[in-house]
Write a protein that holds these residues in place. Sequence first.
Motif, PDB file in Angstrom:
ATOM      1  N   ARG A 195      -7.973   7.773  -0.691  1.00  0.00           N
ATOM      2  CA  ARG A 195      -9.204   6.977  -0.677  1.00  0.00           C
ATOM      3  C   ARG A 195      -9.964   7.038   0.642  1.00  0.00           C
ATOM      4  O   ARG A 195     -11.146   6.746   0.684  1.00  0.00           O
ATOM      5  CB  ARG A 195      -8.889   5.508  -0.957  1.00  0.00           C
ATOM      6  N   THR A 244       0.860  -1.193   0.000  1.00  0.00           N
ATOM      7  CA  THR A 244       0.000   0.000   0.000  1.00  0.00           C
ATOM      8  C   THR A 244       0.886   1.229   0.000  1.00  0.00           C
ATOM      9  O   THR A 244       2.122   1.126   0.003  1.00  0.00           O
ATOM     10  CB  THR A 244      -0.947  -0.004   1.226  1.00  0.00           C
ATOM     11  N   GLY A 304     -15.941  -3.463   0.828  1.00  0.00           N
ATOM     12  CA  GLY A 304     -15.788  -2.021   1.049  1.00  0.00           C
ATOM     13  C   GLY A 304     -16.700  -1.177   0.182  1.00  0.00           C
ATOM     14  O   GLY A 304     -17.322  -0.216   0.643  1.00  0.00           O
ATOM     15  N   ARG A 335     -14.259  10.621   2.281  1.00  0.00           N
ATOM     16  CA  ARG A 335     -15.113  10.779   1.087  1.00  0.00           C
ATOM     17  C   ARG A 335     -16.580  10.574   1.442  1.00  0.00           C
ATOM     18  O   ARG A 335     -17.460  11.235   0.897  1.00  0.00           O
ATOM     19  CB  ARG A 335     -14.679   9.808  -0.009  1.00  0.00           C
ATOM     20  N   CYS A 351     -20.826  -0.116  13.974  1.00  0.00           N
ATOM     21  CA  CYS A 351     -20.309   1.235  14.270  1.00  0.00           C
ATOM     22  C   CYS A 351     -21.395   2.175  14.768  1.00  0.00           C
ATOM     23  O   CYS A 351     -21.088   3.278  15.215  1.00  0.00           O
ATOM     24  CB  CYS A 351     -19.685   1.838  13.023  1.00  0.00           C
ATOM     25  N   ARG A 380      -4.629  -5.740   2.758  1.00  0.00           N
ATOM     26  CA  ARG A 380      -4.515  -4.279   2.624  1.00  0.00           C
ATOM     27  C   ARG A 380      -5.871  -3.603   2.471  1.00  0.00           C
ATOM     28  O   ARG A 380      -5.994  -2.402   2.692  1.00  0.00           O
ATOM     29  CB  ARG A 380      -3.619  -3.931   1.429  1.00  0.00           C
ATOM     30  N   ASN A 438     -14.501   7.404   6.649  1.00  0.00           N
ATOM     31  CA  ASN A 438     -13.843   7.702   5.393  1.00  0.00           C
ATOM     32  C   ASN A 438     -14.182   9.146   5.032  1.00  0.00           C
ATOM     33  O   ASN A 438     -15.354   9.516   5.024  1.00  0.00           O
ATOM     34  CB  ASN A 438     -14.373   6.726   4.322  1.00  0.00           C
ATOM     35  N   ALA A 473     -21.832  -2.329  10.603  1.00  0.00           N
ATOM     36  CA  ALA A 473     -22.176  -3.739  10.439  1.00  0.00           C
ATOM     37  C   ALA A 473     -23.595  -3.979  10.937  1.00  0.00           C
ATOM     38  O   ALA A 473     -24.050  -3.376  11.913  1.00  0.00           O
ATOM     39  CB  ALA A 473     -21.188  -4.613  11.197  1.00  0.00           C
TER      40      ALA A 473
HETATM   41  N1  ACO Z   1      -3.547   0.128  -0.773  1.00  0.00           N
HETATM   42  C1  ACO Z   1      -3.434   0.114  -2.112  1.00  0.00           C
HETATM   43  N2  ACO Z   1      -4.387  -0.381  -2.933  1.00  0.00           N
HETATM   44  C2  ACO Z   1      -5.494  -0.869  -2.368  1.00  0.00           C
HETATM   45  C3  ACO Z   1      -5.681  -0.879  -0.963  1.00  0.00           C
HETATM   46  C4  ACO Z   1      -4.649  -0.360  -0.166  1.00  0.00           C
HETATM   47  N3  ACO Z   1      -4.722  -0.312   1.176  1.00  0.00           N
HETATM   48  N4  ACO Z   1      -6.887  -1.429  -0.695  1.00  0.00           N
HETATM   49  C5  ACO Z   1      -7.454  -1.742  -1.867  1.00  0.00           C
HETATM   50  N5  ACO Z   1      -6.605  -1.409  -2.890  1.00  0.00           N
HETATM   51  C6  ACO Z   1      -6.809  -1.583  -4.308  1.00  0.00           C
HETATM   52  C7  ACO Z   1      -7.796  -2.668  -4.629  1.00  0.00           C
HETATM   53  O1  ACO Z   1      -7.162  -3.927  -4.625  1.00  0.00           O
HETATM   54  C8  ACO Z   1      -8.295  -2.260  -5.984  1.00  0.00           C
HETATM   55  O2  ACO Z   1      -7.344  -2.666  -6.951  1.00  0.00           O
HETATM   56  P1  ACO Z   1      -7.827  -3.430  -8.277  1.00  0.00           P
HETATM   57  O3  ACO Z   1      -8.720  -2.442  -8.967  1.00  0.00           O
HETATM   58  O4  ACO Z   1      -6.542  -3.725  -8.960  1.00  0.00           O
HETATM   59  O5  ACO Z   1      -8.561  -4.639  -7.767  1.00  0.00           O
HETATM   60  C9  ACO Z   1      -8.252  -0.730  -5.938  1.00  0.00           C
HETATM   61  O6  ACO Z   1      -7.377  -0.386  -4.847  1.00  0.00           O
HETATM   62  C10 ACO Z   1      -9.610  -0.099  -5.707  1.00  0.00           C
HETATM   63  O7  ACO Z   1     -10.271  -0.801  -4.665  1.00  0.00           O
HETATM   64  P2  ACO Z   1     -11.697  -0.408  -4.171  1.00  0.00           P
HETATM   65  O8  ACO Z   1     -12.110  -1.350  -3.104  1.00  0.00           O
HETATM   66  O9  ACO Z   1     -12.600  -0.233  -5.372  1.00  0.00           O
HETATM   67  O10 ACO Z   1     -11.402   1.032  -3.558  1.00  0.00           O
HETATM   68  P3  ACO Z   1     -12.421   2.081  -2.997  1.00  0.00           P
HETATM   69  O11 ACO Z   1     -12.190   3.381  -3.650  1.00  0.00           O
HETATM   70  O12 ACO Z   1     -13.815   1.551  -2.927  1.00  0.00           O
HETATM   71  O13 ACO Z   1     -11.912   2.251  -1.486  1.00  0.00           O
HETATM   72  C11 ACO Z   1     -12.464   1.590   0.738  1.00  0.00           C
HETATM   73  C12 ACO Z   1     -11.919   1.159  -0.619  1.00  0.00           C
HETATM   74  C13 ACO Z   1     -11.540   2.654   1.283  1.00  0.00           C
HETATM   75  C14 ACO Z   1     -12.482   0.372   1.659  1.00  0.00           C
HETATM   76  C15 ACO Z   1     -13.879   2.166   0.560  1.00  0.00           C
HETATM   77  O14 ACO Z   1     -14.666   1.289  -0.190  1.00  0.00           O
HETATM   78  C16 ACO Z   1     -14.555   2.413   1.886  1.00  0.00           C
HETATM   79  O15 ACO Z   1     -14.146   3.251   2.669  1.00  0.00           O
HETATM   80  N6  ACO Z   1     -15.666   1.708   2.149  1.00  0.00           N
HETATM   81  C17 ACO Z   1     -16.417   1.882   3.397  1.00  0.00           C
HETATM   82  C18 ACO Z   1     -15.784   1.023   4.430  1.00  0.00           C
HETATM   83  C19 ACO Z   1     -16.271   1.326   5.791  1.00  0.00           C
HETATM   84  O16 ACO Z   1     -16.591   2.441   6.135  1.00  0.00           O
HETATM   85  N7  ACO Z   1     -16.291   0.280   6.587  1.00  0.00           N
HETATM   86  C20 ACO Z   1     -16.542   0.396   7.957  1.00  0.00           C
HETATM   87  C21 ACO Z   1     -17.959   0.292   8.298  1.00  0.00           C
HETATM   88  S1  ACO Z   1     -18.065   0.491   9.968  1.00  0.00           S
HETATM   89  C22 ACO Z   1     -18.134  -0.986  10.891  1.00  0.00           C
HETATM   90  O17 ACO Z   1     -19.212  -1.415  11.255  1.00  0.00           O
HETATM   91  C23 ACO Z   1     -16.823  -1.662  11.275  1.00  0.00           C
END
Ligand code: ACO
Length: 329
Positions: A38, A30, A219, A259, A114, A153, A257, A316
């Motif tokens: 992100r 990462t 995600g 965003r 959460c 990651r 996040n 969740a």
């Molecule tokens: N570093 C580098 N690259 C990464 C990482 C990382 N840490 N993580 C994912 N990628 C890659 C992926 O593999 C993917 O690559 P690919 O296209 O080659 O497969 C690319 O980055 C894009 O991945 P996405 O999952 O589409 O990225 P997105 O922009 O959706 O961001 C994230 C991911 C940050 C997880 C976002 O979806 C998010 O914040 N979701 C909400 C999550 C959340 O809030 N969860 C908690 C809920 S609360 C609870 O109850 C615990």
Amino acid sequence: MIRYAAIRGWGFYAPDRVLSNFDLEQMVDTSDEWIRERTGISERHIAADTECTSSMSAEAARRALASAGVKASDIDLIIVGSASPDYLFPATACLVQDSLGASKAGAFDLEAGCSSFIYGLSVASQFIAAGTFDNVLVIGAETLSRFVNWKDRRTCVLFGDGAGAVVLGPSEQPTGVLSTVLGADGSGGDYLSLPAGSSRLPASHETVDNGDHFIHMSGNEVFKFAVRIIGDAVEQAIAKAGIRIEDVELFIPHQANIRIIQSAAKRLRLPMEKVFVNVDKYGNTSSASIPIALSEAVASGRVKDGDHLAFVAFGAGLTWASAVVKWGV
Ligand code: ACO
């Protein structure tokens, strides 16, 4: 006489150990740039081996009790909102009760992902409004670092540990928790889960080998759900409280996040100056995020008596929850 549930004390605890994005670069494939772009996260706090959800809860609670000027022995009820309790049982709230010496308090855990802290705030305020209890401690606390796959990651960069607490007490003034909205859509449960280690899928060598004791998350699905639900949930809480969005002096959303936070603010037409953000320093601390943010907001002078605060969380379950709080006793 109408009894309102005022927030009389607040406090938080974050572990000393800080894990930066640069540290994570050494652990998984990462980059600091990817994580910040992100998610908005730069660093997060991680519990020491000697710490756990109950110990951090108790420390946050001590700070909240000190700020309220309330003795532990005067607490009637302790609610710990957490998705990462010390044990399946006994309840973390009971461990906190013992640690504080809250001899007359009832204690239970509440699990709504959460959204647990706002769910707890809602439950506590009903007990106070009904006249059942006077002093209720509501804690949101998590040690999600213990449930994260540090080789994945997609999830390990997101979460942090910590605890936040408030002490609620009765007021005759129309202040404190003016409204709460609770929601759930269990059909989305698989988007964010910890599959193994409980009654449905007990711990076995196989579950460990499969990594089923770690957080599993889609995600993108959680992201879309959050963006969809936050605006509606806040609007409902505001309508129930009988105020307008312009009356909100500070919006404290769940810090998952940047965003998601920005899109919610845009949808609600709230300028970012009215939005509290500290996801950069703590990551997603799940149930702890709103009481930590609230405590920091108060400490930094962003909240004054008479202000209307809007809280919102999602997580969740899937669950969501919102609240309007009028600051002051
Ligand atoms: N570093 C580098 N690259 C990464 C990482 C990382 N840490 N993580 C994912 N990628 C890659 C992926 O593999 C993917 O690559 P690919 O296209 O080659 O497969 C690319 O980055 C894009 O991945 P996405 O999952 O589409 O990225 P997105 O922009 O959706 O961001 C994230 C991911 C940050 C997880 C976002 O979806 C998010 O914040 N979701 C909400 C999550 C959340 O809030 N969860 C908690 C809920 S609360 C609870 O109850 C615990």
